[in-house]
Design an enzyme around this catalytic site. Structure first.
Site, short mmCIF file in Angstrom:
data_model
loop_
_atom_site.label_atom_id
_atom_site.label_comp_id
_atom_site.label_asym_id
_atom_site.label_seq_id
_atom_site.Cartn_x
_atom_site.Cartn_y
_atom_site.Cartn_z
N GLU A 34 0.86 -1.19 0.00
CA GLU A 34 0.00 0.00 0.00
C GLU A 34 0.89 1.23 0.00
OE1 GLU A 34 -2.71 -0.40 3.29
OE2 GLU A 34 -3.58 -2.22 2.44
N PHE B 259 1.80 -0.51 -6.69
CA PHE B 259 2.93 -1.28 -7.27
C PHE B 259 2.52 -2.71 -7.63
CE2 PHE B 259 5.71 1.37 -4.22
CZ PHE B 259 5.97 2.32 -5.18
N ALA C 33 0.18 -7.88 12.69
CA ALA C 33 0.17 -9.05 11.81
C ALA C 33 -1.02 -9.96 12.08
CB ALA C 33 1.48 -9.83 12.00
N GLU D 180 9.84 -16.84 -3.53
CA GLU D 180 9.84 -15.57 -4.28
C GLU D 180 11.24 -14.93 -4.21
OE1 GLU D 180 7.09 -12.58 -2.83
OE2 GLU D 180 7.78 -11.14 -4.33
N GLY E 224 29.91 5.10 -24.06
CA GLY E 224 28.70 5.86 -24.37
C GLY E 224 27.58 4.98 -24.89
N GLY F 15 10.96 -7.79 -0.63
CA GLY F 15 11.74 -7.60 0.60
C GLY F 15 13.02 -6.86 0.25
N THR F 16 13.17 -5.66 0.80
CA THR F 16 14.32 -4.83 0.42
C THR F 16 15.62 -5.39 1.00
OG1 THR F 16 14.19 -3.42 2.37
CG2 THR F 16 12.87 -2.74 0.45
#
Ligand SMILES: Cc1cc2nc3c(=O)[nH]c(=O)nc-3n(C[C@H](O)[C@H](O)[C@H](O)COP(=O)(O)OP(=O)(O)OC[C@H]3O[C@@H](n4cnc5c(N)ncnc54)[C@H](O)[C@@H]3O)c2cc1C
Length: 377
Positions: A126, A155, A176, A240, A338, A362-363
């Site tokens: 969210e 997202f 939770a 995941e 380049g 998960g960061t």
């Protein structure tokens, strides 16, 4: 160590053929258009890719974790990590249905996704925060045999053309222990896609904001027990995160190959770039990172496949794999000079597409939090 058998190699070959036939000729246009045709889901479903690891009676293709690893590695060469993510959005939406759904829910919702007829997505994040899942706010009030859902998600991969959303909602108190999972069909009155989000990479992937305005959802659409949703979301995190780690090593390996090819061909000061020790060493370091992250991912996959606890190792694999990938794609662009900054070179896309690996699922920081808990810190 030999992880792959003839069966895994056959799957690899069929994914390569699929990419050559269905994706490669169009992928640059789809990246520009920021979408791809919905029929690709059906084609991937017909090829058996979307059903990997599910039983045949649900329309699946019996397979082990290394089939998923092989499939994921090959798909990273399709020219669009975003396409691959959208195409496989069911791989995060369906596991909770499979794990805790009733027979009726499984029969209704799983086969059409594995066949590529319907698109299922996972709606957890969210606007108020993705890492702190336990604080999510989308509310589902019980009214007789229905829940009335109000709130929004952001997202959400595949969200703008999804048929159903495996949605995390608050049915109880804070934290939770107040979260449940509902399957919400997107033709439910009050459901809307607020917008499609423009992104740095994953351009062909559809990433959407979803809105729930008094959506009436039958209680029979709840997955498992009320207020047990947080635990159900966690159930699939291991896989995941492993797949994200595999995506990272596969993208890094692809970028390394492109960098080696370019460094051998490009001439500067009368010598190919590989004639400079600094370039050779850069490529050697890139190859080292790729090999270590790949082998560690295989080791972790083997642990999971053997039914062993690999919670800590999965987080390590994701962090090491994604950090290594960041380094490798950065250097691959550097070696291209380049041209590495230009859209028509694949390393430019790999650089943008891989930036999300240490954020999604998960960061990097959250992975370190999990590791530190396992170290009893
Ligand atoms: C392209 C894309 C696709 C996605 N697909 C989906 C999807 O299909 N379904 C879905 O539900 N979500 C999806 N997500 C959401 C994704 O999982 C979240 O972006 C991610 O979990 C991080 O949440 P956040 O963006 O709200 O960042 P925040 O949680 O706000 O974090 C911001 C920063 O603070 C850091 N931080 C937060 N808490 C801590 C802490 N305790 N200690 C240290 N640092 C901390 C984070 O590491 C990060 O660096 C997607 C995101 C993107 C960009």
């Amino acid at each position: 160590m030999q992880y792959f058998t003839e069966s895994h190699n056959m799957l690899r070959a069929s994914v390569r053929k699929f990419i050559a036939r269905e994706i490669a000729p169009h992928v640059d246009k789809w990246e520009k258009d920021e979408t791809f045709p919905r029929e690709i889901y059906k084609k991937a479903g017909d090829a058996g890719f979307l059903g990997l690891c599910y039983p045949e009676e649900l329309g699946g293709t019996p397979a082990d974790l290394f089939h998923m690893v092989a499939y994921t590695e090959e798909l990273m060469r399709c020219g669009s990590v975003g396409l691959s993510s959208s195409l496989n959005c069911g791989s995060i939406a369906v596991p909770p249905i499979f794990a805790v759904g009733t027979d009726e829910q499984k029969k209704t919702y799983i086969p059409p996704v594995l066949e590529g007829e319907k698109i299922a997505v996972l709606g957890v994040t969210e606007q108020s925060g993705g890492s702190d899942v336990a604080s999510l706010r989308t509310r589902a009030e019980r009214k007789g045999d229905k829940y009335i859902v109000n709130g929004s998600k952001t997202f959400i991969t595949g969200g703008s053309r999804a048929d159903y959303v495996t949605t995390a909602v608050r049915t109880g108190g804070p934290g939770a222990g107040g979260i449940s999972l509902l399957i919400i069909p997107t033709d439910t009155p009050g459901f809307s896609v607020s917008r499609k989000i423009e992104k740095m990479g994953w351009c062909a992937s559809d990433t959407a904001e979803l809105f729930f305005d008094n959506c009436e959802v039958p209680v029979e659409n709840r997955l498992g027990e009320e207020n047990r949703g947080f635990a159900y979301i966690m159930l699939n995190f291991q896989k995941e995160r492993l797949y994200l780690a595999v995506q990272a090593h596969a993208v890094a390996e692809y970028a390394l190959e492109l960098a080696i090819k370019y460094a051998k061909e490009r001439v500067a000061f009368g010598s190919p770039l590989t004639g400079f020790q600094v370039t050779r060493h850069k490529l050697s370091e890139m190859a080292t990172l790729v090999e270590i992250s790949k082998q560690f991912n295989y080791f972790v996959a083997a642990k999971i496949e053997a039914g062993e606890d690999a919670y800590r190792e999965v987080c390590m694999a994701k962090n090491f794999g994604t950090k290594s990938c960041d380094r490798v794609v950065y250097d691959a662009v550097q070696i291209h000079g380049g041209y590495g900054y230009c859209r028509e070179y694949m390393v430019e896309r790999l650089y943008r597409d891989s930036r999300i690996f240490s954020i999604g699922g998960g960061t990097y920081e959250i992975m370190n939090e999990v590791i530190s808990k396992r170290l009893n810190l």
